[in-house]
Design an enzyme around this catalytic site. Sequence first.
Site, PDB file in Angstrom:
ATOM      1  N   ASP A 104       0.851  -1.186   0.000  1.00  0.00           N
ATOM      2  CA  ASP A 104       0.000   0.000   0.000  1.00  0.00           C
ATOM      3  C   ASP A 104       0.889   1.238   0.000  1.00  0.00           C
ATOM      4  OD1 ASP A 104      -2.731   0.817   0.048  1.00  0.00           O
ATOM      5  OD2 ASP A 104      -3.130  -0.697   1.569  1.00  0.00           O
ATOM      6  N   ASP A 138      -3.115   4.313  -2.401  1.00  0.00           N
ATOM      7  CA  ASP A 138      -4.231   4.760  -1.576  1.00  0.00           C
ATOM      8  C   ASP A 138      -4.638   6.171  -1.982  1.00  0.00           C
ATOM      9  OD1 ASP A 138      -5.913   4.381   0.879  1.00  0.00           O
ATOM     10  OD2 ASP A 138      -4.733   6.085   1.586  1.00  0.00           O
ATOM     11  N   GLU A 183      -6.468   3.525  -6.231  1.00  0.00           N
ATOM     12  CA  GLU A 183      -7.787   3.696  -5.620  1.00  0.00           C
ATOM     13  C   GLU A 183      -8.272   5.105  -5.957  1.00  0.00           C
ATOM     14  OE1 GLU A 183      -9.762   3.586  -1.151  1.00  0.00           O
ATOM     15  OE2 GLU A 183      -7.903   4.689  -1.522  1.00  0.00           O
ATOM     16  N   HIS A 232     -10.726  -3.932   2.742  1.00  0.00           N
ATOM     17  CA  HIS A 232     -10.643  -3.618   4.173  1.00  0.00           C
ATOM     18  C   HIS A 232     -11.590  -2.503   4.607  1.00  0.00           C
ATOM     19  CE1 HIS A 232      -8.162  -0.753   2.047  1.00  0.00           C
ATOM     20  NE2 HIS A 232      -8.147   0.028   3.110  1.00  0.00           N
ATOM     21  N   ASP A 233     -12.179  -1.790   3.652  1.00  0.00           N
ATOM     22  CA  ASP A 233     -13.078  -0.675   3.962  1.00  0.00           C
ATOM     23  C   ASP A 233     -14.550  -1.013   3.762  1.00  0.00           C
ATOM     24  OD1 ASP A 233     -11.153   1.169   4.713  1.00  0.00           O
ATOM     25  OD2 ASP A 233     -10.882   1.953   2.686  1.00  0.00           O
TER      26      ASP A 233
END
Length: 575
Positions: A101, A208, A266, A340-341
């Site tokens: 990430d 990210d 993302e 994960h979100d």
Amino acid sequence: MTIEKCVWWKDAVVYQIWVPSYKDSNGDGVGDLPGVISTLDYLKDLGIDMIWLSPMYDSPQVDMGYDISDYQKIYPKYGTLNDMQELIDKCHDKGIKIILDLVANHTSSENKWFQESRSSKNNPKRDWYFWRKPRYDESGNRIEPNNWMSYFSGSAWEYDETTDEYYLRLYAKDQPDLNWNNYEVRNTIYDSVINWWFEKGVDGFRIDTAGKFSKVESFQDAPIILKDSFYQPVGNLALNGPRIHEFHKEMFDRCWSKYDAFVVGEVGRCSKQEALKYVGKSRNEMNAILLFDVVKLIYEKNDRFQKTKWDLIDFKKAIDKQCNLIKGTDAWSTIFLENHDEPRCVSKFINTNYRVEGGKLLTMLQSTLSGTLFIYQGQEIGMTNLPRSWDISEYKDIVTINYYNEFKEKYGKDADFKEKEEKLIDVIKFCSRDHARSPVQWNSEKFAGFSTVEPWTRVNDNYSEINVESQLNDPNSILSFYKQLIKLRKQFKDLFTYGEFEVLDYDNTILFTYVKKSPKFEVPKVYVVLNFSSKWVKFEKLIEGNFNLLVTNVSKKDILDEKLSPYEGRVYIIE
């Protein structure tokens, strides 16, 4: 669309590992890097080609590692740099790639860069972050530089007494935004973060908040959307900003172009035209993009705790957009239903009374769509959202906690607060990020085999029913079905991974039927029909051809030619 030769990341099946909840190796209740290493054979057997590792950098963990204090150190509870190097090397020994990430829109407030920046207005790193003077209202009260709202609730600005100024923080108050307009900031990210980790052997990055590095620097007030709030969603004032593509092209030149790397960004929700600016091959920015249209169907754009109505037609449109980013372009897309979100997909899209059939149905969907396939930890065994019966105190996520506290402060004295609270908990049941963050359920022993001690966050109550060990040797399990579908995806990659996607029944609110066709040849085709309901439904073939059943999620002896059972799916090869 043409198929490029030897582009390994297009064919890859990616498995996202969110370290703190994956596997604890040393009995402290927190997942760690040695725990990841211990499961590499399991991942290889599943058919995984690449892992995406959530932030493992040193961090005070205000936002579970997305607040980085040192990019060149490992968070001590996760392990050491030696552990990280061992993970990289052992992944490669097993033929598995590894991406990290890249969190570069913001740092932790404990990062030494920010500590210098806040120390004085004359510090050389002052301009590494966004500092602005206060405004004052008619009564002389100090207020923020503008009305921008944090993505984590409240103001996007934090007052700092040291220099009597505010700093921008689109997320938590401990996550100040870096000023990408400053070349020194960019140069440090390129050399001391990205290229430093490439030299350690990583194979790429998931970027990210990739669309938020460039802000509209007039810092004007955002339009009024929420009528009862001073703070307003920042929208395009901090997304797809004026210099965003300049920054990504520079990153490509300085970093990505030097390595055989996979870089996926993302960006969230955006139009196809906007997405193509990031991922068209000729753009020289990123290899692929993570579009959020599918996973965010269940809640309003500006408030994840405001559920919205959606139906299968909306779902089809979102899938179509995701797949057809590729069609007629030089871009590449991704397929994912969890991360994960986001809440667990079987709880989001399936009647949980049909969890196994529905979990397999979603597996069929994902595995036959175009783009690079992403699977999130625990998804392969059909892990679910947390129980509705849990008290709010069980939730750990900063977004959920902030929202609940703000809600309680606003409505806590109302006579009907309990009623309002119950309605909010109902929404949290579907929308909280905590649902994806409960420990992976490895077996039916205490703490689900994740740890030998009480984990940092509670294990889902259903771990004795849903776990890896119970599914490993069960040919009818969701896990076994994932293995089967991943093998088929690789066997028929021209059709599944690269195939052109066409929906055949857009107006049907129960069935989802589509065709996949290779861009290289007319036949064979893949015909997929999925029953997204708990009803028995009439099955009709919407195109002509010689239908040969390739795979189904029910026992073949139970198949009825003219009917589909609840949540039944079929994949046919048409010669």
